[in-house]
Write an enzyme that holds these catalytic residues in place. Structure first.
Site, PDB file in Angstrom:
ATOM      1  N   CYS A 113      -2.867  -2.734  15.888  1.00  0.00           N
ATOM      2  CA  CYS A 113      -1.564  -2.001  15.689  1.00  0.00           C
ATOM      3  C   CYS A 113      -1.792  -0.561  15.657  1.00  0.00           C
ATOM      4  O   CYS A 113      -0.923   0.143  15.657  1.00  0.00           O
ATOM      5  CB  CYS A 113      -1.247  -2.548  14.327  1.00  0.00           C
ATOM      6  N   HIS A 250       4.212   2.841  12.471  1.00  0.00           N
ATOM      7  CA  HIS A 250       4.119   1.435  12.852  1.00  0.00           C
ATOM      8  C   HIS A 250       4.983   0.330  12.237  1.00  0.00           C
ATOM      9  O   HIS A 250       5.148   0.415  10.863  1.00  0.00           O
ATOM     10  CB  HIS A 250       2.522   0.852  12.437  1.00  0.00           C
ATOM     11  N   ASN A 280       6.883  -6.921  14.552  1.00  0.00           N
ATOM     12  CA  ASN A 280       5.638  -6.258  14.959  1.00  0.00           C
ATOM     13  C   ASN A 280       5.134  -6.283  16.117  1.00  0.00           C
ATOM     14  O   ASN A 280       4.575  -7.442  16.572  1.00  0.00           O
ATOM     15  CB  ASN A 280       4.628  -6.650  13.832  1.00  0.00           C
TER      16      ASN A 280
END
Length: 323
Positions: A113, A250, A280
């Site tokens: 990520c 993020h 996500n």
């Protein structure tokens, strides 16, 4: 004078297939209320059968080049952040290179990520040292291919997508008023390897594996580590939280994002949020959010943008960019 990397343009791509929380209720033991309360996610995009990470990356990169108004032939390097490559090798970035017709070099970066921040840092440093004049930085994921769709703690969290930016080197004054990438700050802690990982791989099981996560521990590390790396970025440039025009974080969890904004005393309207309709998307989440904010006019020339992310490894990092 110092060499900086300014952003010429950005582009995004999302698969057409949208999966809502209500859809997931039919597939796994969960509820829309449970997902929203814990994550803030309402829906996510899922790649179609046969739609590969390279396809998403090529689409986002093409749009970024169009937005930048530069030809693909002018790109010296492609840095692609992904956790879900088309193949174990070669790098998915080389497929993008072939499709676009660029020369120079192309490579993948794997920091889960935090991948886009890592890729941005790599490209920025290539430009600063003179090894590239223009770079294409991409975050692209078909993360849904790594999910165990019987594990309700993980399958509801992730989605697919891609975002890209075009960087160009230029001579700047060397202060915080410069356009472009002011600084990037990267960290990792392999002692936390087992908090977020995939239980498969070429040298361990010979399989792709599925995502496994200790959610509460990740949450705990996220708030403290992201706060520290944000403070590091601000201090390196002699700036305060009040100087930030936009935080583009993020997009992992609404509670993490809100918690960091409160700690920074940053007004909610200064935070770009897409987690509700993207989920996500791992390495793609920051460029997807940035692209949305640029497209709708929120981000304007001269705005100071803070990016931050944490991912498996653990890996984490931040970047300050003046648009």
């Amino acid at each position: 004078m110092v060499k900086r990397s300014r952003v010429l343009g950005c582009g995004t791509y999302l698969p057409a297939n949208v999966v809502t929380n209500r859809d997931l209720e039919q597939r796994v033991d969960t509820t829309d209320e449970w997902i929203v309360q814990r994550t803030g996610i309402l829906s996510r995009h899922i790649a179609a059968e046969g739609e590969k990470t390279s396809d998403l990356a090529i689409a986002a990169a093409t749009r970024a080049l169009e937005h930048a108004g530069v030809p693909a032939s002018s790109i010296d390097c492609i840095i692609l952040a992904t956790t879900s490559p088309d193949n174990t090798f070669p790098a998915t970035a080389t497929k993008v290179q072939a499709a676009l017709g660029t020369t120079g070099f192309a490579m993948d970066i794997q920091a889960v990520c935090a991948g886009f921040v890592y890729a941005l840092s790599v490209a920025d440093n290539f430009i600063r040292c003179g090894q590239a004049k223009r770079a294409l930085v991409i975050g692209a994921e078909t993360f849904s291919r790594l999910l165990d769709w019987n594990d309700r703690t993980t399958c509801v969290l992730f989605g697919d997508g891609a975002g890209a930016v075009v960087l160009e080197g230029y001579d700047a004054k060397g202060d915080s008023g410069d356009r472009g990438v002011l600084s990037t700050h990267l960290h990792s802690d392999g002692n936390q390897y087992d908090l977020l990982y995939v239980d498969g791989g070429a040298s361990s099981t010979g399989t792709i594996g599925h995502v496994r996560m200790q959610g509460q521990e990740i949450f705990r590390h996220a708030v403290s580590k992201l706060s520290a790396v944000v403070e590091e970025a601000l201090a390196a440039n002699g700036l305060e939280p009040s100087d930030i025009d936009w935080m583009v974080p993020h997009q992992a969890n609404r509670r993490i994002i809100d918690g960091l904004a409160r700690k920074m005393k940053l007004a909610p309207e200064k935070v770009v949020l897409t987690v509700d309709h993207h989920g996500n998307t791992s390495a793609a989440s920051i460029p997807l959010a940035l692209g949305e904010a640029v497209a709708d006019g929120r981000v304007k020339r001269g705005d100071l943008i803070l990016m931050e992310a944490i991912g498996g490894g653990l890996t984490w990092g931040s970047a300050l960019i003046r648009w």
